[in-house]
Enzyme design. Sequence first.
Site, short mmCIF file in Angstrom:
data_model
loop_
_atom_site.label_atom_id
_atom_site.label_comp_id
_atom_site.label_asym_id
_atom_site.label_seq_id
_atom_site.Cartn_x
_atom_site.Cartn_y
_atom_site.Cartn_z
CG HIS A 271 -24.57 28.41 -11.03
ND1 HIS A 271 -25.20 27.35 -11.64
CD2 HIS A 271 -25.26 28.66 -9.91
CE1 HIS A 271 -26.25 27.00 -10.92
NE2 HIS A 271 -26.32 27.78 -9.87
CG ASP B 77 -25.37 32.10 -2.72
OD1 ASP B 77 -25.01 31.00 -3.19
OD2 ASP B 77 -26.42 32.27 -2.07
#
Length: 427
Positions: free
Chosen positions: A306, A363
Site C-alpha cells: 500500500h 483488497d
Amino acid sequence: MSDKAILQYQDKTFEFPVIKGSENELAIDIKTLRAQSGMITIDPGYKNTGSCESAITFLDGEKGILRYRGYSIEDLAEKASFIEVVYLLIFGELPTKVQLEDFQKDIVAESHVDEEMKKILDGFPKSAHPMGVLASLTSALISFNPNSVNVSSDKEMYAAIVRIVAKFPVLVAWTMRKKKGLPLDYGDDSLSYVENIHKMMFKKPSQEYTKNKVIIDALDKLLILHADHEQNCSTSTVRIVGSSHAGLFASLSAGISALWGPLHGGANQAVLEMLEAIEADGGDTKKYMAKAKDKNDPFRLMGFGHRVYKNFDPRAKIIKKAADEVLNNLGIDDPILAIAKGLEKEALEDQYFVDRKLYPNVDFYSGIIYRALGIPTEMFTVMFALGRLPGWIAQWKEMRENNEPIGRPRQVYVGENFRDFIPVENR
Ligand code: SDX
C-alpha cells in the site's frame, strides 16, 4: 511565529511556511516556490506531495489508523450502518434520527432511473466488463439529470448528491443482471438502502425477495470499509476532474475508470483470480511468492502492499475476521480462504515483504466475502465503487466548497531543443 522551511540553492535562500494539520502532520507550503525561485518540484506518483487540506478522512500509515470525520473505522464498521456513514462523510456529522429519516426519504424519492437508460445498457455486449458499463451509465445519467451538472447553490448540491446516491445502486444492480443475463429488477421502497441494493442485484424473477441478515450485515460492513480513503488515485481523479467545474456525475464516472485499474480497486478481482490460479496449481503458494519477488517477473502479490499503510491496513484486519464469520454463518467452506491465509502467513515471514513493509490491504480478503455472497468476480470492483461513492462525493463537495483552483501540474521538459523544420523532400 509560524514555522518556516528554508530552501538553499546556490547562493540563494528561499523561505516557505510550514502548515500543521489537526493530527500534527506537517507540510511545506510551496505555493510561492516558482515565483520565488523559478523552480518547481517533481514527485512521480505524488508520493511526497499533498494536493489539498481535507477534513474528511485521516490515515496514519505507520500506525494503521483510519478515521472518517474523526470516527475510527473499527467503531463505524461495528456500530454504524452504511447509510449513516454516507451521511457522515458527505455532511460531516453522524445524522440524528430525524436527519437520517429525511435523508432516506429524499433518496427513495429519487431512486428511479429513466427507462430510456436501459437502451444504453442494451447496447453493451454481455461480455462487457461491468466497470466499463458502470462508468458509461454514470456519465449517461447526466443527460437525464441536466440540472445536476452546475451545482452553484447548497440546494442544487444536495439535490445532485441525493440523485446519485439514490440512482447509483440501480446502475450497479443493472451491470450485474446484464452480466448474468437476468431481467432488470426494480427497487422496493420498503427496504433499507443496503437491503434494496441486495434485492435489486439478487432477487430471482420467479421468487419473492427474502432478507438474509448475515448477508445484509456483511454487505453493509464491506461498503463502510470502502467508503473513503483520503487522496487515493480514484479520489484524486474525481477531485481533479471536478476542479475544472465538470459536473459531479462526470467526475464520478472518471473516478470509476481510475478505480478499475488492477493496481487500485481492480486488485480485488485480481486477488481472487490469483488465489484461484494458486488453487488450480495445487495450492503452491511458494511458486507465487517467488514470482512476486522476481524482478524479471511482472507478477505482483495482488492485495499486498500500500502507498500509505506501512503497517497492517486496518480494513484488511476487519475484513479477514468478517470472512471467517460470514463463511461460517453461511456454512461455506471455501478452500480459497485457507490459501489466502497461508499466503499471508508466508508473506509476513518473508524478508522481501518484511523489508518493504508489504501487508495485506483492503483488497486481499474482500473478494472471498463477495464470492460467498454470490457476487461474480468481475463485479468485485463495482462493489468497491459502490462503497467508495460517498467518499468521492464528499471529497468533490469539499473541493468545490473550498473553491480550489483547477488542477494543472507542471513538468520538466526533457525533449528536443529548438530545431528548424525540414521539408518532407529533404528528410
Ligand atoms: C487500493 O491509495 C489508496 O488508499 C488505495 C486504496 C483505497 O482504499 O483507495 O487503499 C485501495 O488501491 C489498495 C491497493 C490495491 N493494489 C494491489 O493490491 C496491487 C498490488 N500492490 C502494488 O502494486 C503496490 O503495493 C501498490 C500499487 C499498492 C503501492 O505501490 P507503491 O506505493 O507505488 O509501491 P512500489 O510499487 O514503489 O513498491 C515498493 C517496492 C517495490 O520493490 P523495490 O523496487 O523496492 O525492490 O515493493 C514492491 C515493489 O516491487 N512491491 C511489491 C508489491 N507491492 C510493492 N512486490 C510484490 N508484490 C506486491 N504486491
